[in-house]
Design a protein around this motif. Sequence first.
Motif, PDB file in Angstrom:
ATOM      1  N   VAL A  47     115.688  17.058  43.780  1.00 24.90           N
ATOM      2  CA  VAL A  47     115.226  18.311  44.386  1.00 24.90           C
ATOM      3  C   VAL A  47     113.887  18.093  45.072  1.00 24.90           C
ATOM      4  O   VAL A  47     113.712  18.416  46.260  1.00 24.90           O
ATOM      5  CB  VAL A  47     115.111  19.425  43.331  1.00 24.90           C
ATOM      6  N   THR A  48     112.915  17.535  44.344  1.00 30.37           N
ATOM      7  CA  THR A  48     111.591  17.338  44.932  1.00 30.37           C
ATOM      8  C   THR A  48     111.652  16.314  46.068  1.00 30.37           C
ATOM      9  O   THR A  48     111.001  16.484  47.108  1.00 30.37           O
ATOM     10  CB  THR A  48     110.589  16.877  43.868  1.00 30.37           C
ATOM     11  N   ARG A  49     112.435  15.264  45.897  1.00 31.48           N
ATOM     12  CA  ARG A  49     112.569  14.248  46.947  1.00 31.48           C
ATOM     13  C   ARG A  49     113.197  14.850  48.203  1.00 31.48           C
ATOM     14  O   ARG A  49     112.802  14.553  49.323  1.00 31.48           O
ATOM     15  CB  ARG A  49     113.423  13.089  46.445  1.00 31.48           C
ATOM     16  N   SER A  50     114.195  15.688  47.987  1.00 29.54           N
ATOM     17  CA  SER A  50     114.910  16.268  49.118  1.00 29.54           C
ATOM     18  C   SER A  50     114.008  17.180  49.941  1.00 29.54           C
ATOM     19  O   SER A  50     114.066  17.188  51.170  1.00 29.54           O
ATOM     20  CB  SER A  50     116.131  17.040  48.618  1.00 29.54           C
ATOM     21  N   ILE A  51     113.159  17.946  49.269  1.00 30.06           N
ATOM     22  CA  ILE A  51     112.223  18.806  49.998  1.00 30.06           C
ATOM     23  C   ILE A  51     111.331  17.948  50.891  1.00 30.06           C
ATOM     24  O   ILE A  51     111.157  18.219  52.086  1.00 30.06           O
ATOM     25  CB  ILE A  51     111.365  19.637  49.025  1.00 30.06           C
ATOM     26  N   ALA A  52     110.766  16.886  50.302  1.00 31.06           N
ATOM     27  CA  ALA A  52     109.824  16.041  51.033  1.00 31.06           C
ATOM     28  C   ALA A  52     110.497  15.296  52.180  1.00 31.06           C
ATOM     29  O   ALA A  52     110.006  15.299  53.318  1.00 31.06           O
ATOM     30  CB  ALA A  52     109.175  15.045  50.059  1.00 31.06           C
ATOM     31  N   VAL A  53     111.628  14.654  51.891  1.00 32.26           N
ATOM     32  CA  VAL A  53     112.285  13.832  52.909  1.00 32.26           C
ATOM     33  C   VAL A  53     112.837  14.695  54.032  1.00 32.26           C
ATOM     34  O   VAL A  53     112.746  14.344  55.215  1.00 32.26           O
ATOM     35  CB  VAL A  53     113.398  12.977  52.264  1.00 32.26           C
ATOM     36  N   THR A  54     113.416  15.827  53.683  1.00 30.94           N
ATOM     37  CA  THR A  54     113.981  16.701  54.707  1.00 30.94           C
ATOM     38  C   THR A  54     112.902  17.209  55.651  1.00 30.94           C
ATOM     39  O   THR A  54     113.086  17.234  56.874  1.00 30.94           O
ATOM     40  CB  THR A  54     114.705  17.889  54.059  1.00 30.94           C
ATOM     41  N   PHE A  55     111.767  17.608  55.083  1.00 34.00           N
ATOM     42  CA  PHE A  55     110.674  18.060  55.942  1.00 34.00           C
ATOM     43  C   PHE A  55     110.243  16.961  56.904  1.00 34.00           C
ATOM     44  O   PHE A  55     110.036  17.204  58.097  1.00 34.00           O
ATOM     45  CB  PHE A  55     109.480  18.515  55.102  1.00 34.00           C
ATOM     46  N   ALA A  78     113.325  22.441  55.002  1.00 34.75           N
ATOM     47  CA  ALA A  78     113.448  23.222  56.235  1.00 34.75           C
ATOM     48  C   ALA A  78     112.477  24.398  56.223  1.00 34.75           C
ATOM     49  O   ALA A  78     111.909  24.766  57.262  1.00 34.75           O
ATOM     50  CB  ALA A  78     114.878  23.717  56.396  1.00 34.75           C
ATOM     51  N   PHE A  79     112.283  24.981  55.032  1.00 40.23           N
ATOM     52  CA  PHE A  79     111.335  26.092  54.924  1.00 40.23           C
ATOM     53  C   PHE A  79     109.914  25.634  55.252  1.00 40.23           C
ATOM     54  O   PHE A  79     109.130  26.382  55.860  1.00 40.23           O
ATOM     55  CB  PHE A  79     111.381  26.699  53.523  1.00 40.23           C
ATOM     56  N   LEU A  80     109.579  24.396  54.880  1.00 42.57           N
ATOM     57  CA  LEU A  80     108.253  23.872  55.212  1.00 42.57           C
ATOM     58  C   LEU A  80     108.064  23.769  56.728  1.00 42.57           C
ATOM     59  O   LEU A  80     106.962  23.985  57.239  1.00 42.57           O
ATOM     60  CB  LEU A  80     108.033  22.501  54.568  1.00 42.57           C
ATOM     61  N   LEU A  81     109.145  23.429  57.443  1.00 42.71           N
ATOM     62  CA  LEU A  81     109.040  23.419  58.900  1.00 42.71           C
ATOM     63  C   LEU A  81     108.805  24.836  59.419  1.00 42.71           C
ATOM     64  O   LEU A  81     108.034  25.041  60.366  1.00 42.71           O
ATOM     65  CB  LEU A  81     110.308  22.827  59.522  1.00 42.71           C
ATOM     66  N   TYR A  82     109.456  25.804  58.789  1.00 41.54           N
ATOM     67  CA  TYR A  82     109.221  27.205  59.161  1.00 41.54           C
ATOM     68  C   TYR A  82     107.760  27.585  58.882  1.00 41.54           C
ATOM     69  O   TYR A  82     107.109  28.239  59.695  1.00 41.54           O
ATOM     70  CB  TYR A  82     110.158  28.111  58.364  1.00 41.54           C
ATOM     71  N   VAL A  83     107.246  27.140  57.733  1.00 38.03           N
ATOM     72  CA  VAL A  83     105.846  27.407  57.379  1.00 38.03           C
ATOM     73  C   VAL A  83     104.906  26.801  58.419  1.00 38.03           C
ATOM     74  O   VAL A  83     103.917  27.413  58.817  1.00 38.03           O
ATOM     75  CB  VAL A  83     105.528  26.854  55.974  1.00 38.03           C
ATOM     76  N   LEU A 103     100.942  19.688  55.567  1.00 40.44           N
ATOM     77  CA  LEU A 103     102.231  19.677  54.876  1.00 40.44           C
ATOM     78  C   LEU A 103     102.676  18.258  54.531  1.00 40.44           C
ATOM     79  O   LEU A 103     103.441  18.061  53.579  1.00 40.44           O
ATOM     80  CB  LEU A 103     103.276  20.391  55.731  1.00 40.44           C
ATOM     81  N   PHE A 104     102.207  17.254  55.274  1.00 41.78           N
ATOM     82  CA  PHE A 104     102.487  15.863  54.894  1.00 41.78           C
ATOM     83  C   PHE A 104     101.858  15.552  53.533  1.00 41.78           C
ATOM     84  O   PHE A 104     102.433  14.820  52.724  1.00 41.78           O
ATOM     85  CB  PHE A 104     101.938  14.898  55.948  1.00 41.78           C
ATOM     86  N   LEU A 105     100.681  16.098  53.267  1.00 39.30           N
ATOM     87  CA  LEU A 105     100.053  15.882  51.963  1.00 39.30           C
ATOM     88  C   LEU A 105     100.879  16.523  50.854  1.00 39.30           C
ATOM     89  O   LEU A 105     101.050  15.936  49.776  1.00 39.30           O
ATOM     90  CB  LEU A 105      98.636  16.463  51.966  1.00 39.30           C
ATOM     91  N   LEU A 106     101.402  17.703  51.104  1.00 37.03           N
ATOM     92  CA  LEU A 106     102.280  18.353  50.128  1.00 37.03           C
ATOM     93  C   LEU A 106     103.525  17.505  49.886  1.00 37.03           C
ATOM     94  O   LEU A 106     103.973  17.334  48.737  1.00 37.03           O
ATOM     95  CB  LEU A 106     102.678  19.739  50.630  1.00 37.03           C
ATOM     96  N   ALA A 107     104.097  16.937  50.952  1.00 40.62           N
ATOM     97  CA  ALA A 107     105.271  16.084  50.817  1.00 40.62           C
ATOM     98  C   ALA A 107     104.966  14.859  49.960  1.00 40.62           C
ATOM     99  O   ALA A 107     105.797  14.421  49.155  1.00 40.62           O
ATOM    100  CB  ALA A 107     105.777  15.656  52.192  1.00 40.62           C
ATOM    101  N   ALA A 108     103.765  14.305  50.111  1.00 40.18           N
ATOM    102  CA  ALA A 108     103.365  13.161  49.285  1.00 40.18           C
ATOM    103  C   ALA A 108     103.340  13.547  47.808  1.00 40.18           C
ATOM    104  O   ALA A 108     103.792  12.783  46.940  1.00 40.18           O
ATOM    105  CB  ALA A 108     101.997  12.652  49.726  1.00 40.18           C
ATOM    106  N   GLY A 109     102.817  14.724  47.502  1.00 39.79           N
ATOM    107  CA  GLY A 109     102.793  15.182  46.124  1.00 39.79           C
ATOM    108  C   GLY A 109     104.192  15.362  45.545  1.00 39.79           C
ATOM    109  O   GLY A 109     104.454  15.027  44.380  1.00 39.79           O
ATOM    110  N   LEU A 110     105.105  15.881  46.351  1.00 40.87           N
ATOM    111  CA  LEU A 110     106.479  16.064  45.899  1.00 40.87           C
ATOM    112  C   LEU A 110     107.157  14.725  45.620  1.00 40.87           C
ATOM    113  O   LEU A 110     107.901  14.580  44.644  1.00 40.87           O
ATOM    114  CB  LEU A 110     107.271  16.837  46.955  1.00 40.87           C
TER     115      LEU A 110
END
Length: 404
Positions: A23-31, A161-166, A183-190
């Motif tokens: 789940v966390t990986r998918s959010i980061a990679v998809t963004f 995808a929601f992060l792209l909307y954000v 948002l790249f920093l958030l992706a790193a945390g995820l």
Amino acid sequence: MEDSEKDLLALDRGYRFLLFSRVTRSIAVTFSMLSIPLYLYYVGISVLNIGFVIAGAMLFTVVLTLALGMLGDRKGFKLTLILAEIPYLAAMLILYFTQYLPLIYLAVIVGGIGGAPGAMRGSFSPGSTALIGKNWPDPNERVRRIGLLLSIGSFGAVGGAFLLYVEGVISPMLGSIQAFRTLFLLAAGLMAASAMMLTLLKERAVQSRKNVIMSRESANYSLRVILSNTLNGSGIGIALSILPLWMSLRFGVSDASLGAIFTASYVATGFAAFASSRLSGTFARRGLRISSYTRMLQGAMLLFIGLSPIFMLASILYVMRSFFAGFGAPMRSAININGISGSDYGTATSVQGVSARLPMASSGASGYLIGVGLPVPEEVGGLLQFLAGITYYLSLRARFQKST
């Protein structure tokens, strides 16, 4: 020797942590998959060069995937899944801390940030498919667990995808480039969270190996998968590697609108994958047909997207394509390891993954084909994926019947 109830419970607990990780990986990679073509364009890189940079990412991923697959057969897939998170984590940190173009190129390539903006890569990799194949020998159980993994990952991709909307919402305040960097920093945390959860995985003991690389039987079966994967990967590289940018150029839509459409596509993938996992009992009778027909339908949708005159129609077609992708993937993943020796799962799935990823370097042609005509990348890519579906069925029909 039969597995004890304690061992089976340990495997199930580990599988739950794999789901959380995906789940966390998918959010980061998809963004990152959705945002990188747009981000590179915003920092001043031409469409043609964006295609080449993503092609470089594909080539680096090929080397990493093959190396980690072979290591997994020898040292276990838990280790390789954790190691696979490190390059991406480093890439996101580089993108956050610098706007120096050579380092941006390096981050995209080393992070392997490219390919299709779909939920598949975010939800599982060759290593996790091999882990499931190793832990659960029954093909129907594999379909069920791979389907659930893909479904969970797809719903996680909604977050990406929601992060792209954000980004589209906060960019008027911060500017597009700074919004992406935040948002790249958030992706790193995820991704760091994903790696931590992978440390809690359980897997069966590593099997002793009789072959340096792969048995002849496993290699012969993999070659049949590779033939279709090569066509499919080429089509995806051309049609989907810069799809968000393609839609932006073709229809003039905002980043927020793109985020909304991809969100819908991931929901469709998730529901389709879950529905497919419920059909695991039909693996022997209908598995190959489902796998082949859904791939053909994915290609057909791309052909229609290229011809679409309006964004709404193209969006509906893409959501339909995502549904077919999610429905066919669990069966196809189980089929791809059904004729593989247990000691070869890592190497075989990695070689198969490489056969799909290496042709994605065709993304280098995307920028050129856009210059020829905006519909051309989708038409060429769609035709290749349609042919891949036909090839998959013809190549595996005889061997699949013998192995089930």
